[in-house]
Scaffold this motif. Structure first.
Motif, PDB file in Angstrom:
ATOM      1  N   HIS A  78     -10.239   1.965 -16.316  1.00 22.98           N
ATOM      2  CA  HIS A  78     -10.045   0.919 -15.314  1.00 22.98           C
ATOM      3  C   HIS A  78      -8.594   0.925 -14.837  1.00 22.98           C
ATOM      4  O   HIS A  78      -7.818   0.042 -15.202  1.00 22.98           O
ATOM      5  CB  HIS A  78     -10.379  -0.451 -15.895  1.00 22.98           C
ATOM      6  N   GLU A  81      -5.092  -1.358  -9.728  1.00 18.80           N
ATOM      7  CA  GLU A  81      -5.102  -1.187  -8.278  1.00 18.80           C
ATOM      8  C   GLU A  81      -3.741  -1.584  -7.725  1.00 18.80           C
ATOM      9  O   GLU A  81      -3.117  -2.520  -8.205  1.00 18.80           O
ATOM     10  CB  GLU A  81      -6.193  -2.062  -7.650  1.00 18.80           C
ATOM     11  N   SER A  82      -3.309  -0.861  -6.709  1.00 10.56           N
ATOM     12  CA  SER A  82      -2.017  -1.133  -6.093  1.00 10.56           C
ATOM     13  C   SER A  82      -2.213  -1.548  -4.641  1.00 10.56           C
ATOM     14  O   SER A  82      -3.113  -1.060  -3.961  1.00 10.56           O
ATOM     15  CB  SER A  82      -1.142   0.122  -6.158  1.00 10.56           C
ATOM     16  N   GLU A  83      -1.346  -2.445  -4.169  1.00 13.13           N
ATOM     17  CA  GLU A  83      -1.382  -2.829  -2.765  1.00 13.13           C
ATOM     18  C   GLU A  83      -0.887  -1.686  -1.880  1.00 13.13           C
ATOM     19  O   GLU A  83      -1.266  -1.590  -0.727  1.00 13.13           O
ATOM     20  CB  GLU A  83      -0.504  -4.065  -2.541  1.00 13.13           C
ATOM     21  N   PRO A  85      -0.811   2.157  -2.523  1.00 10.01           N
ATOM     22  CA  PRO A  85      -1.061   3.300  -3.399  1.00 10.01           C
ATOM     23  C   PRO A  85      -0.222   4.539  -3.074  1.00 10.01           C
ATOM     24  O   PRO A  85      -0.032   5.383  -3.930  1.00 10.01           O
ATOM     25  CB  PRO A  85      -2.552   3.576  -3.219  1.00 10.01           C
TER      26      PRO A  85
END
Length: 147
Positions: A78, A81-83, A85
Motif C-alpha cells: 500500500h 499516494e502523493s499530490e 508524484p
C-alpha cells in the motif's frame, strides 16, 4: 543520569517515545515513528512487569525490528499516494511540452532551455530555433521530435 533513568522506570520509555514522535514531526519520513512505537510499547510492558534493564533493551530492539519489518511489508503493498508524484522527476514533467532549440541537433544531440535549466535532447537533425516537442526522457536526456 543513569540513576534518574532507572528511577523513572516505565516513564523513561514513554518520554523516549514522545521524543521520537516529535522527531518524526520535525523530520518527516516515516522513520522515527516506528522506534517511538517500540519505545511506547516497552514502556507499557514496564508498567505491568518489573523487568531488568537488559530485558528492556532486548524488548525495545525486538519491537523496533518487528515494527519496521511490518511497516515495510505494509507500505510495499500500500504505497503512499502523493499530490505531486512527478516532483523529483523533472525530465518526466517536461514530456508533452514544446520548446525552441538553443543548440541545433547534430549527430542526434542538441539542447533546449526549459525553465532555469539547459537540457540535452536527442532527436532528428534540426537547426537552431526549431520548435520541438518533448516525447520522452531517458535519465536527464530528453527525447524530442519536431512540433
Amino acid at each position: 543520569m543513569i540513576e534518574t533513568i532507572v528511577e523513572l522506570g516505565a516513564w523513561s520509555w514513554l518520554i523516549l517515545a514522545a521524543v521520537l514522535f516529535a522527531l518524526e514531526l520535525l523530520a518527516p519520513g516515516i522513520f522515527f515513528m516506528w522506534f517511538g512505537l517500540a519505545a511506547a510499547v516497552t514502556g507499557l510492558i514496564m508498567f505491568r512487569y518489573d523487568i531488568s534493564w537488559q530485558w528492556q533493551l532486548i524488548s525495545f530492539g525486538g519491537l523496533s525490528l518487528a515494527s519496521v519489518l511490518i511497516a515495510n511489508k505494509y507500505l510495499r503493498k500500500h504505497p503512499l499516494e502523493s499530490e505531486r508524484p512527478l516532483l523529483n522527476e523533472r525530465a518526466t514533467q517536461l514530456v508533452g511540452q514544446s520548446f525552441d532549440l538553443v543548440d541545433p541537433i547534430v549527430n542526434g544531440r542538441g539542447s533546449i532551455h526549459a525553465g532555469d535549466t539547459i537540457w540535452r535532447v536527442e532527436g532528428p537533425e534540426l537547426p537552431r530555433g526549431t520548435r520541438i516537442k518533448v516525447v520522452g526522457a531517458d535519465g536527464s536526456v530528453l527525447k524530442v521530435k519536431p512540433a
